[in-house]
Design an enzyme around this catalytic site. Structure first.
Site, PDB file in Angstrom:
ATOM      1  N   ARG A   1      -2.302  10.178  16.439  1.00  0.00           N
ATOM      2  CA  ARG A   1      -1.649   8.916  16.732  1.00  0.00           C
ATOM      3  C   ARG A   1      -1.475   8.569  18.254  1.00  0.00           C
ATOM      4  O   ARG A   1      -1.418   7.728  18.492  1.00  0.00           O
ATOM      5  CB  ARG A   1      -0.135   9.019  15.886  1.00  0.00           C
TER       6      ARG A   1
ATOM      7  N   PHE B 205      -6.923   4.064   5.195  1.00  0.00           N
ATOM      8  CA  PHE B 205      -6.290   2.906   4.920  1.00  0.00           C
ATOM      9  C   PHE B 205      -6.831   1.792   5.841  1.00  0.00           C
ATOM     10  O   PHE B 205      -6.535   0.506   5.561  1.00  0.00           O
ATOM     11  CB  PHE B 205      -4.693   2.867   5.066  1.00  0.00           C
TER      12      PHE B 205
ATOM     13  N   LYS C 246       7.024  -1.874   7.087  1.00  0.00           N
ATOM     14  CA  LYS C 246       7.186  -0.763   6.159  1.00  0.00           C
ATOM     15  C   LYS C 246       8.450  -0.649   5.618  1.00  0.00           C
ATOM     16  O   LYS C 246       9.553  -1.267   5.937  1.00  0.00           O
ATOM     17  CB  LYS C 246       7.138   0.958   7.041  1.00  0.00           C
TER      18      LYS C 246
ATOM     19  N   GLU D   5       0.883  -1.213   0.015  1.00  0.00           N
ATOM     20  CA  GLU D   5       0.009   0.024   0.112  1.00  0.00           C
ATOM     21  C   GLU D   5       0.807   1.196  -0.075  1.00  0.00           C
ATOM     22  O   GLU D   5       1.836   1.192   0.685  1.00  0.00           O
ATOM     23  CB  GLU D   5      -0.982  -0.140   1.323  1.00  0.00           C
TER      24      GLU D   5
ATOM     25  N   GLU E 117      -4.694   8.612   6.623  1.00  0.00           N
ATOM     26  CA  GLU E 117      -3.257   9.403   6.642  1.00  0.00           C
ATOM     27  C   GLU E 117      -3.826  10.696   6.206  1.00  0.00           C
ATOM     28  O   GLU E 117      -4.750  10.602   4.899  1.00  0.00           O
ATOM     29  CB  GLU E 117      -2.260   8.761   5.762  1.00  0.00           C
TER      30      GLU E 117
ATOM     31  N   ARG F  88      -1.275  10.586  10.806  1.00  0.00           N
ATOM     32  CA  ARG F  88      -2.266   9.472  11.071  1.00  0.00           C
ATOM     33  C   ARG F  88      -3.601  10.329  11.678  1.00  0.00           C
ATOM     34  O   ARG F  88      -3.453  10.884  12.693  1.00  0.00           O
ATOM     35  CB  ARG F  88      -1.578   8.313  11.896  1.00  0.00           C
TER      36      ARG F  88
ATOM     37  N   ARG G 242       3.059  -3.256  17.945  1.00  0.00           N
ATOM     38  CA  ARG G 242       4.082  -3.105  16.644  1.00  0.00           C
ATOM     39  C   ARG G 242       4.444  -4.472  16.298  1.00  0.00           C
ATOM     40  O   ARG G 242       4.982  -5.425  17.307  1.00  0.00           O
ATOM     41  CB  ARG G 242       5.301  -2.444  17.008  1.00  0.00           C
TER      42      ARG G 242
ATOM     43  N   LYS H 232       2.680   4.417   1.194  1.00  0.00           N
ATOM     44  CA  LYS H 232       2.750   4.916   2.573  1.00  0.00           C
ATOM     45  C   LYS H 232       2.959   6.603   2.261  1.00  0.00           C
ATOM     46  O   LYS H 232       4.066   6.942   1.873  1.00  0.00           O
ATOM     47  CB  LYS H 232       3.976   4.444   3.114  1.00  0.00           C
TER      48      LYS H 232
END
Ligand code: ATP
Length: 590
Positions: free
Chosen positions: A272, A342, A425, A250, A302, A257, A419, A252
């Protein structure tokens, strides 16, 4: 419940720096707490009255606190200020001053937690003209009834100086043991917190309904979900291998965010770090109202600064102009934005957080009325390194930072607050050996000399150790700061100076000044090396060594969208170090 019980527990917690001991002490306190005040006690131990995302703060300035103390103790304000000057701690000063109070006013009433909470709540919600006086009168009332020890903690609470060092995770540990039946409940309790960001609600549910209640815990519109975060890798081959040979790649986007919540025609945007930032983006609020067809929704997007005439994306920094209280209308015109949704986490009664990503994206596509200003993040299913690399080049050419590669199997649920390897990423390769920038917490500073006299010459920066809930130093940085940066840093950090090293800091270096963890800066380094001085990931690569970032440079990005606990973690630095070793050995064999 007597407030003295809380004050006693705080005294003990303050005296320890060990997390396990802290958890035990907190467990004792929560066990003693009647269920109907549990949520309030949980908030109070965090120095709060409500979860952060409500934005409700007590906001009593030191000056008002001194006035209230003077009135309650019969001492003059100058005597109190003098005491404060000496001790540097308003809580201690309050305790000392009230110990000298004349017997006649002693303990008029026993303070209860209910009464303290109710009064502080009134105090927090007082605004407008005369608010300062009203707040002072309310505080004075409490102090009149407080013992010296209680006064110490009350004053620290209202002035935002509680600093017990009890992290959210420690509260979850204690709740799981106290009401969830033990360690097994820990994961479920954490998930409940991750999808609600509200320790009080979690405490209530686990105390009232036990583990079964926590299992049924659901997301709720207007309660922000803690964001799912991505790992990083430096090559398409590694990424595909990690994601089972196939993934969604996707664009970035390089923006901010946003988690948008909508219900009954009302929209709230969370950042965020889960602050309500709706007032900075009224245009985004309107876009969510108009272009998202679901009546009730939680989605992530985003938010990117745009040149609306050319349709080009503008750099992240332009969004800084939106961080203001006044003149927002003008900033909307000068710095317009577009939204790139997203993920979809909830829509019209359906909690989607446990559904796999392809289904969430399908549902997202159904509710977005696509326009130039709102477009679901561009994506593609890829199954070869070549396809991934080509798509990456395309993303860069379009002005993106790179790609987000996402797992698409049954396991690909929304992992709130963590995470993990479901999202990876893949960013443009920097010229240095480091595969990515790091977002580091400023924990200390060294006085500047020469041209930098009167500001800080260098900052001591740290990573976050999630397991220990500590901050570990990783570098000392004095490069990349403009004169304006130096002044801004001096002013901003000045508000967070603490008299001694915070118990959550692990440092062998002695900084000239220590700060409570607040500011996160983006840093680019040349490489990561083993270090006998820095404590980041100590012993994890080699015994007696930590990791350090060499030749660090501030990139100019103030990560105000990140809380200290969102900074790059020590484990991530270990992974970056390993990635770097691999890159070097590949270069050597090439
Ligand atoms: P992190 O958020 O992972 O701690 P960071 O804030 O430094 O790190 P990046 O390294 O830039 O951010 O990457 C993650 C961020 O990328 C997300 O938090 C999100 O804001 C942004 N982003 C842009 N496009 C997407 C996308 N398509 N899917 C998910 N996130 C995206």
């Amino acid at each position: 419940m007597d407030y003295a019980i809380i004050a006693d527990a705080y005294e003990k917690i303050e005296a320890t720096t060990k997390r396990l001991e802290m958890t035990d002490l907190l467990f004792d306190l929560l066990k003693k707490t009647p269920k109907d005040v549990l949520a309030r006690v949980v908030y109070l131990t965090q120095g709060k009255l409500y979860p952060d995302f409500t934005g409700i703060e007590m906001g009593v300035a030191e000056k008002s606190a001194i006035k209230a103390l003077a009135r309650a103790s019969g001492q003059s304000e100058s005597v109190i200020s003098g005491g404060l000057q000496k001790s540097g701690d308003i809580g201690q000063t309050a305790q000392a001053i009230l110990s000298k109070r004349k017997q006649s006013t002693f303990f008029s009433r026993t303070l209860t937690v209910e009464q303290v909470y109710e009064t502080l709540d009134k105090l927090a919600k007082t605004s407008g003209s005369g608010a300062v006086d009203t707040k002072m009168a309310l505080l004075c009332g409490l102090l009149t009834d407080a013992s010296p020890k209680e006064a110490k903690w009350l004053i620290r609470t209202v002035t935002g100086n509680l600093r017990l060092g009890i992290a959210d995770m420690t509260v979850l540990d204690a709740l799981a043991i106290a009401y969830g039946g033990g360690k097994e409940a820990r994961e479920l309790v954490e998930r409940a917190y991750n999808i609600s960001s509200d320790l009080g609600r979690v405490a209530n549910v686990v105390a009232e309904k036990g583990i079964e209640g926590i299992k049924k815990f659901q997301v709720m519109v207007f309660e922000p979900i803690r964001p799912m975060l991505a790992e990083r890798l430096a090559s398409p081959e590694e990424i595909l291998e990690k994601l089972g040979g196939k993934c969604i790649a996707e664009y970035k986007y390089d923006g901010e965010r946003i988690q948008a919540h909508k219900k009954d025609g009302k929209v709230i945007l969370f950042s965020r770090r889960l602050e309500n930032i709706s007032s900075q983006y009224p245009d985004a609020v309107d876009l969510i109202k108009e272009k998202i067809s679901a009546k009730e929704v939680i989605l992530e997007a985003e938010c990117v600064a745009m040149d609306l005439e050319t349709g080009d994306m503008r750099p992240f920094q332009e969004l800084m102009h939106r961080r203001r209280k006044y003149g927002i209308e003008e900033a909307i015109g000068n710095y317009p934005i577009s939204l790139f949704p997203f993920d979809l986490l909830y829509a019209d009664g359906k909690d989607l957080t446990l559904q796999p990503l392809p289904l969430r994206r399908e549902e997202l596509a159904k509710i977005v009325k696509k326009t130039d200003r709102v477009t679901p993040a561009i994506q593609k299913v890829v199954n070869s390194p070549k396809k991934l690399e080509d798509f990456f080049e395309e993303a860069i050419a379009e002005g993106c930072e790179g790609l987000m590669c996402k797992a698409i199997g049954d396991e690909s649920c929304y992992q709130a607050g963590s995470r993990g390897w479901l999202w990876i990423k893949y960013k443009r390769d920097y010229k240095s050996e480091m595969t990515d920038t790091a977002d580091l917490v400023v924990v200390g500073a060294f006085h500047g000399r020469g041209k930098r006299a009167g500001t800080y010459g260098a900052l001591l920066l740290a990573t976050y150790n999630k397991e220990q809930d500590t901050f570990e130093t990783v570098t000392k940085c004095g490069t990349g700061f403009t004169d304006k940066d130096l002044q801004t840093l001096y002013d901003t950090l000045g508000k967070h100076v603490i008299p001694r090293k915070n118990s959550r800091f692990v440092s062998t270096l002695e900084a000239d000044v220590w700060f409570e963890p607040s500011l996160v800066l983006e840093i680019l380094g040349a490489e990561i090396t083993l270090s006998p001085i820095h404590t980041c990931a100590m012993n994890s690569i080699r015994k007696g060594s930590g990791l350090a970032i060499r030749f660090p440079r501030f990139t100019g990005k103030y990560r105000t969208d990140k809380a200290p606990e969102d900074a790059t973690s020590s484990i991530e630095i270990v992974e970056m170090y390993r990635g770097q070793l691999k890159k070097i050995s590949e270069k050597q064999t090439a």
